[in-house]
Design a protein around this motif. Structure first.
Motif, PDB file in Angstrom:
ATOM      1  N   ASP A   8       0.820  -1.213   0.000  1.00  0.00           N
ATOM      2  CA  ASP A   8       0.000   0.000   0.000  1.00  0.00           C
ATOM      3  C   ASP A   8       0.856   1.265   0.000  1.00  0.00           C
ATOM      4  O   ASP A   8       0.371   2.344  -0.347  1.00  0.00           O
ATOM      5  CB  ASP A   8      -0.980   0.001   1.178  1.00  0.00           C
ATOM      6  CG  ASP A   8      -0.297  -0.108   2.522  1.00  0.00           C
ATOM      7  OD1 ASP A   8       0.745  -0.779   2.625  1.00  0.00           O
ATOM      8  OD2 ASP A   8      -0.821   0.476   3.485  1.00  0.00           O
ATOM      9  N   THR A  37      -7.049  -4.890   0.607  1.00  0.00           N
ATOM     10  CA  THR A  37      -6.277  -3.934   1.400  1.00  0.00           C
ATOM     11  C   THR A  37      -5.995  -4.525   2.776  1.00  0.00           C
ATOM     12  O   THR A  37      -4.865  -4.844   3.096  1.00  0.00           O
ATOM     13  CB  THR A  37      -7.021  -2.582   1.511  1.00  0.00           C
ATOM     14  OG1 THR A  37      -7.270  -2.085   0.188  1.00  0.00           O
ATOM     15  CG2 THR A  37      -6.202  -1.567   2.283  1.00  0.00           C
ATOM     16  N   ARG A 105      -4.278  -1.697   8.122  1.00  0.00           N
ATOM     17  CA  ARG A 105      -4.787  -1.281   6.807  1.00  0.00           C
ATOM     18  C   ARG A 105      -6.280  -1.557   6.770  1.00  0.00           C
ATOM     19  O   ARG A 105      -6.705  -2.675   7.006  1.00  0.00           O
ATOM     20  CB  ARG A 105      -4.106  -2.066   5.680  1.00  0.00           C
ATOM     21  CG  ARG A 105      -2.668  -1.726   5.467  1.00  0.00           C
ATOM     22  CD  ARG A 105      -2.152  -2.358   4.173  1.00  0.00           C
ATOM     23  NE  ARG A 105      -2.455  -3.760   4.064  1.00  0.00           N
ATOM     24  CZ  ARG A 105      -1.567  -4.742   4.185  1.00  0.00           C
ATOM     25  NH1 ARG A 105      -0.311  -4.485   4.419  1.00  0.00           N
ATOM     26  NH2 ARG A 105      -1.936  -5.994   4.055  1.00  0.00           N
TER      27      ARG A 105
END
Length: 107
Positions: A8, A37, A105
């Motif tokens: 990310d 994610t 995340r």
């Protein structure tokens, strides 16, 4: 080679498929990027043995077709990553280390 746990930060978001973020580079059919994610699957190394899908206690994963990908023609999509309970079972059983789960995340 395992999934980049800092994807990310190291990759650009390339879009979304099936309601799941996709991180590039994406150049089908060879490069499909990282999907997800909070629960992330590196499609470029996933060999689709199904262990994560079969063993996930909260059904985070679903099958998706990836025609002509050189590793496998289907992958596991973290479609329900918001249901993840961070048990890390999928990370532990993935034979090619294609999955990363990181509670910091958010999907």
């Amino acid at each position: 080679m395992a999934i980049d746990s800092n994807f990310d930060q190291n990759r650009e978001r390339a879009g979304e498929e099936n309601g799941v973020a996709v991180w590039g580079p994406v150049e089908p059919p060879e490069k499909l990027g990282i999907h997800g994610t909070h629960v992330a699957v590196d499609y470029d190394i996933c060999l689709a043995d199904g262990a994560c899908l079969e063993n996930c206690p909260v059904d985070v994963f679903t099958w998706v077709d990836t025609p002509d990908h050189p590793v496998s023609e289907k992958k596991v999509e973290p479609t329900n990553e918001d249901q993840c309970i961070d048990c890390m079972l999928c990370v532990d059983i993935c034979p090619v280390d294609a999955i990363d789960v990181d509670a910091s995340r958010q999907a």
